[in-house]
Design a protein around this motif. Structure first.
Motif, PDB file in Angstrom:
ATOM      1  N   ASP A  38       2.087 -10.987 -16.236  1.00 23.86           N
ATOM      2  CA  ASP A  38       3.141 -10.196 -15.613  1.00 23.86           C
ATOM      3  C   ASP A  38       4.073  -9.573 -16.649  1.00 23.86           C
ATOM      4  OD1 ASP A  38       3.363 -12.744 -13.087  1.00 23.86           O
ATOM      5  OD2 ASP A  38       2.395 -10.771 -12.903  1.00 23.86           O
ATOM      6  N   THR A  39       3.887  -9.922 -17.900  1.00 19.26           N
ATOM      7  CA  THR A  39       4.724  -9.376 -18.972  1.00 19.26           C
ATOM      8  C   THR A  39       4.582  -7.864 -19.039  1.00 19.26           C
ATOM      9  OG1 THR A  39       4.638 -11.403 -20.288  1.00 19.26           O
ATOM     10  CG2 THR A  39       5.102  -9.341 -21.455  1.00 19.26           C
ATOM     11  N   ALA A  40       5.717  -7.171 -18.956  1.00 14.15           N
ATOM     12  CA  ALA A  40       5.713  -5.707 -18.951  1.00 14.15           C
ATOM     13  C   ALA A  40       7.149  -5.211 -18.865  1.00 14.15           C
ATOM     14  CB  ALA A  40       4.917  -5.174 -17.756  1.00 14.15           C
ATOM     15  N   VAL A  41       7.308  -3.922 -19.030  1.00 17.41           N
ATOM     16  CA  VAL A  41       8.561  -3.265 -18.678  1.00 17.41           C
ATOM     17  C   VAL A  41       8.447  -2.870 -17.209  1.00 17.41           C
ATOM     18  CG1 VAL A  41      10.111  -1.336 -19.097  1.00 17.41           C
ATOM     19  CG2 VAL A  41       8.922  -2.428 -21.016  1.00 17.41           C
ATOM     20  N   TYR A  42       9.436  -3.259 -16.430  1.00 21.71           N
ATOM     21  CA  TYR A  42       9.429  -2.992 -14.994  1.00 21.71           C
ATOM     22  C   TYR A  42      10.383  -1.836 -14.683  1.00 21.71           C
ATOM     23  CZ  TYR A  42       6.644  -7.097 -13.966  1.00 21.71           C
ATOM     24  OH  TYR A  42       5.610  -7.998 -13.890  1.00 21.71           O
ATOM     25  N   TYR A  43       9.881  -0.900 -13.873  1.00 22.48           N
ATOM     26  CA  TYR A  43      10.637   0.278 -13.503  1.00 22.48           C
ATOM     27  C   TYR A  43      10.784   0.358 -11.987  1.00 22.48           C
ATOM     28  CZ  TYR A  43       9.214   1.906 -18.160  1.00 22.48           C
ATOM     29  OH  TYR A  43       8.980   2.025 -19.507  1.00 22.48           O
ATOM     30  N   CYS A  44      11.957   0.753 -11.535  1.00 27.04           N
ATOM     31  CA  CYS A  44      12.067   1.114 -10.128  1.00 27.04           C
ATOM     32  C   CYS A  44      12.030   2.637 -10.037  1.00 27.04           C
ATOM     33  CB  CYS A  44      13.316   0.545  -9.472  1.00 27.04           C
ATOM     34  SG  CYS A  44      14.868   1.303  -9.957  1.00 27.04           S
ATOM     35  N   ALA A  45      11.584   3.106  -8.899  1.00 31.23           N
ATOM     36  CA  ALA A  45      11.389   4.536  -8.723  1.00 31.23           C
ATOM     37  C   ALA A  45      11.616   4.915  -7.264  1.00 31.23           C
ATOM     38  CB  ALA A  45       9.982   4.934  -9.161  1.00 31.23           C
ATOM     39  N   ARG A  89       5.173  -1.269 -13.295  1.00 33.44           N
ATOM     40  CA  ARG A  89       5.309  -1.964 -14.565  1.00 33.44           C
ATOM     41  C   ARG A  89       4.338  -1.382 -15.573  1.00 33.44           C
ATOM     42  NH1 ARG A  89       2.880  -7.922 -12.827  1.00 33.44           N
ATOM     43  NH2 ARG A  89       0.678  -7.310 -12.650  1.00 33.44           N
ATOM     44  N   GLN A  90       4.686  -1.535 -16.836  1.00 33.99           N
ATOM     45  CA  GLN A  90       3.837  -1.031 -17.910  1.00 33.99           C
ATOM     46  C   GLN A  90       3.835  -2.026 -19.054  1.00 33.99           C
ATOM     47  OE1 GLN A  90       4.772   2.947 -19.244  1.00 33.99           O
ATOM     48  NE2 GLN A  90       2.718   3.207 -20.079  1.00 33.99           N
ATOM     49  N   ALA A  91       2.653  -2.554 -19.332  1.00 33.41           N
ATOM     50  CA  ALA A  91       2.471  -3.468 -20.446  1.00 33.41           C
ATOM     51  C   ALA A  91       2.095  -2.660 -21.688  1.00 33.41           C
ATOM     52  CB  ALA A  91       1.382  -4.481 -20.107  1.00 33.41           C
ATOM     53  N   PRO A  92       2.324  -3.219 -22.869  1.00 39.18           N
ATOM     54  CA  PRO A  92       1.991  -2.493 -24.102  1.00 39.18           C
ATOM     55  C   PRO A  92       0.525  -2.072 -24.130  1.00 39.18           C
ATOM     56  CG  PRO A  92       3.333  -4.398 -24.610  1.00 39.18           C
ATOM     57  CD  PRO A  92       2.981  -4.505 -23.152  1.00 39.18           C
ATOM     58  N   GLY A  93       0.302  -0.818 -24.430  1.00 41.22           N
ATOM     59  CA  GLY A  93      -1.056  -0.313 -24.540  1.00 41.22           C
ATOM     60  C   GLY A  93      -1.762  -0.058 -23.230  1.00 41.22           C
ATOM     61  N   LYS A  94      -1.044  -0.230 -22.129  1.00 31.02           N
ATOM     62  CA  LYS A  94      -1.652  -0.033 -20.810  1.00 31.02           C
ATOM     63  C   LYS A  94      -0.918   1.052 -20.043  1.00 31.02           C
ATOM     64  CE  LYS A  94      -3.488  -4.720 -20.249  1.00 31.02           C
ATOM     65  NZ  LYS A  94      -3.594  -5.884 -19.325  1.00 31.02           N
ATOM     66  N   GLU A  95      -1.591   1.563 -19.024  1.00 33.95           N
ATOM     67  CA  GLU A  95      -0.968   2.564 -18.177  1.00 33.95           C
ATOM     68  C   GLU A  95       0.035   1.917 -17.225  1.00 33.95           C
ATOM     69  OE1 GLU A  95      -4.641   5.812 -17.954  1.00 33.95           O
ATOM     70  OE2 GLU A  95      -3.905   4.844 -16.147  1.00 33.95           O
ATOM     71  N   ARG A  96       0.967   2.716 -16.776  1.00 31.29           N
ATOM     72  CA  ARG A  96       1.933   2.238 -15.794  1.00 31.29           C
ATOM     73  C   ARG A  96       1.200   1.932 -14.487  1.00 31.29           C
ATOM     74  NH1 ARG A  96       7.655   5.221 -15.557  1.00 31.29           N
ATOM     75  NH2 ARG A  96       7.297   4.789 -17.778  1.00 31.29           N
ATOM     76  N   GLU A  97       1.487   0.776 -13.906  1.00 27.13           N
ATOM     77  CA  GLU A  97       0.778   0.384 -12.693  1.00 27.13           C
ATOM     78  C   GLU A  97       1.738   0.060 -11.560  1.00 27.13           C
ATOM     79  OE1 GLU A  97      -1.584  -3.141 -13.051  1.00 27.13           O
ATOM     80  OE2 GLU A  97       0.105  -4.387 -13.681  1.00 27.13           O
ATOM     81  N   PHE A  98       1.266   0.315 -10.365  1.00 23.43           N
ATOM     82  CA  PHE A  98       2.029   0.062  -9.154  1.00 23.43           C
ATOM     83  C   PHE A  98       2.185  -1.435  -8.936  1.00 23.43           C
ATOM     84  CE2 PHE A  98       3.472   0.467  -4.880  1.00 23.43           C
ATOM     85  CZ  PHE A  98       2.800  -0.487  -4.142  1.00 23.43           C
ATOM     86  N   VAL A  99       3.381  -1.830  -8.461  1.00 27.27           N
ATOM     87  CA  VAL A  99       3.639  -3.232  -8.155  1.00 27.27           C
ATOM     88  C   VAL A  99       3.960  -3.408  -6.671  1.00 27.27           C
ATOM     89  CG1 VAL A  99       5.158  -5.204  -8.575  1.00 27.27           C
ATOM     90  CG2 VAL A  99       4.457  -3.743 -10.491  1.00 27.27           C
ATOM     91  N   ALA A 100       4.943  -2.642  -6.186  1.00 28.79           N
ATOM     92  CA  ALA A 100       5.366  -2.830  -4.796  1.00 28.79           C
ATOM     93  C   ALA A 100       6.049  -1.569  -4.273  1.00 28.79           C
ATOM     94  CB  ALA A 100       6.312  -4.017  -4.671  1.00 28.79           C
ATOM     95  N   HIS A 101       6.035  -1.428  -2.956  1.00 22.50           N
ATOM     96  CA  HIS A 101       6.618  -0.265  -2.287  1.00 22.50           C
ATOM     97  C   HIS A 101       7.388  -0.750  -1.064  1.00 22.50           C
ATOM     98  CE1 HIS A 101       6.555   3.858  -0.434  1.00 22.50           C
ATOM     99  NE2 HIS A 101       6.548   3.146   0.670  1.00 22.50           N
ATOM    100  N   ILE A 102       8.486  -0.061  -0.761  1.00 22.53           N
ATOM    101  CA  ILE A 102       9.241  -0.387   0.437  1.00 22.53           C
ATOM    102  C   ILE A 102       9.677   0.901   1.112  1.00 22.53           C
ATOM    103  CG2 ILE A 102      11.472  -0.581  -0.771  1.00 22.53           C
ATOM    104  CD1 ILE A 102      12.059  -2.997   1.142  1.00 22.53           C
ATOM    105  N   SER A 103       9.612   0.896   2.425  1.00 17.51           N
ATOM    106  CA  SER A 103       9.971   2.081   3.186  1.00 17.51           C
ATOM    107  C   SER A 103      11.484   2.272   3.234  1.00 17.51           C
ATOM    108  CB  SER A 103       9.425   1.945   4.612  1.00 17.51           C
ATOM    109  OG  SER A 103      10.031   0.816   5.259  1.00 17.51           O
ATOM    110  N   THR A 104      11.909   3.392   3.800  1.00 18.08           N
ATOM    111  CA  THR A 104      13.345   3.673   3.858  1.00 18.08           C
ATOM    112  C   THR A 104      14.093   2.622   4.672  1.00 18.08           C
ATOM    113  OG1 THR A 104      12.925   5.131   5.746  1.00 18.08           O
ATOM    114  CG2 THR A 104      13.067   6.163   3.573  1.00 18.08           C
ATOM    115  N   SER A 105      13.485   2.162   5.735  1.00 22.84           N
ATOM    116  CA  SER A 105      14.148   1.165   6.578  1.00 22.84           C
ATOM    117  C   SER A 105      14.049  -0.239   6.011  1.00 22.84           C
ATOM    118  CB  SER A 105      13.518   1.176   7.963  1.00 22.84           C
ATOM    119  OG  SER A 105      12.191   0.688   7.907  1.00 22.84           O
ATOM    120  N   GLY A 106      13.095  -0.422   5.101  1.00 18.19           N
ATOM    121  CA  GLY A 106      12.832  -1.763   4.596  1.00 18.19           C
ATOM    122  C   GLY A 106      11.851  -2.538   5.444  1.00 18.19           C
TER     123      GLY A 106
END
Length: 124
Positions: free
Chosen positions: A90-97, A38-55
């Motif tokens: 938690d306000t931000a633009v959320y990205y999946c990657a 996620r990335q809030a205005p004026g802030k760097e993009r930050e990690f939120v969560a990660h999931i493995s290939t199997s889940g």
């Protein structure tokens, strides 16, 4: 090549829930570990969560642990982020990657494919 499209963002009040979805195209989607940032205005993009290939393996930033849940549906080629007890911070633009690295990664530079993002706004 993987293409990612996020959806599910919106404007909610503090304490509410939202569920973000990320639809992926490409036959090899199931081979990529996935993450949400996620990335809030004026802030760097930050990690939120990660999931493995199997889940079977998930990892969260301390700021969302216990409130957010990442999951994936390999049959539907989707990754979701269930967000509960939302806070104004938690306000931000959320990205999946998606990443081609097989180990757990929490830095944005380690991810190879990105969606366009979805806005989440939490009012107090």
């Amino acid at each position: 090549q993987v293409q990612l499209v996020e959806s599910g963002g919106g404007l909610v009040q503090a304490g509410a829930s939202l569920r973000l979805s990320c639809a992926a195209s490409g036959r090899t989607f199931s081979t990529y570990p996935m993450g949400w940032f996620r990335q809030a205005p004026g802030k760097e993009r930050e990690f939120v969560a990660h999931i493995s290939t199997s889940g079977g393996v998930t990892y969260y930033a301390d700021s969302v642990k216990g409130r957010f849940t990442i999951s994936r549906d390999r049959a539907k080629n989707t990754v979701s982020l269930q967000m509960n007890k939302l806070k104004p911070e938690d306000t931000a633009v959320y990205y999946c990657a998606a990443t081609t690295r097989t180990s757990l990664v929490v830095t944005s530079s380690a991810y190879d494919y990105w969606g366009q993002g979805t806005q989440v706004t939490v009012s107090s």
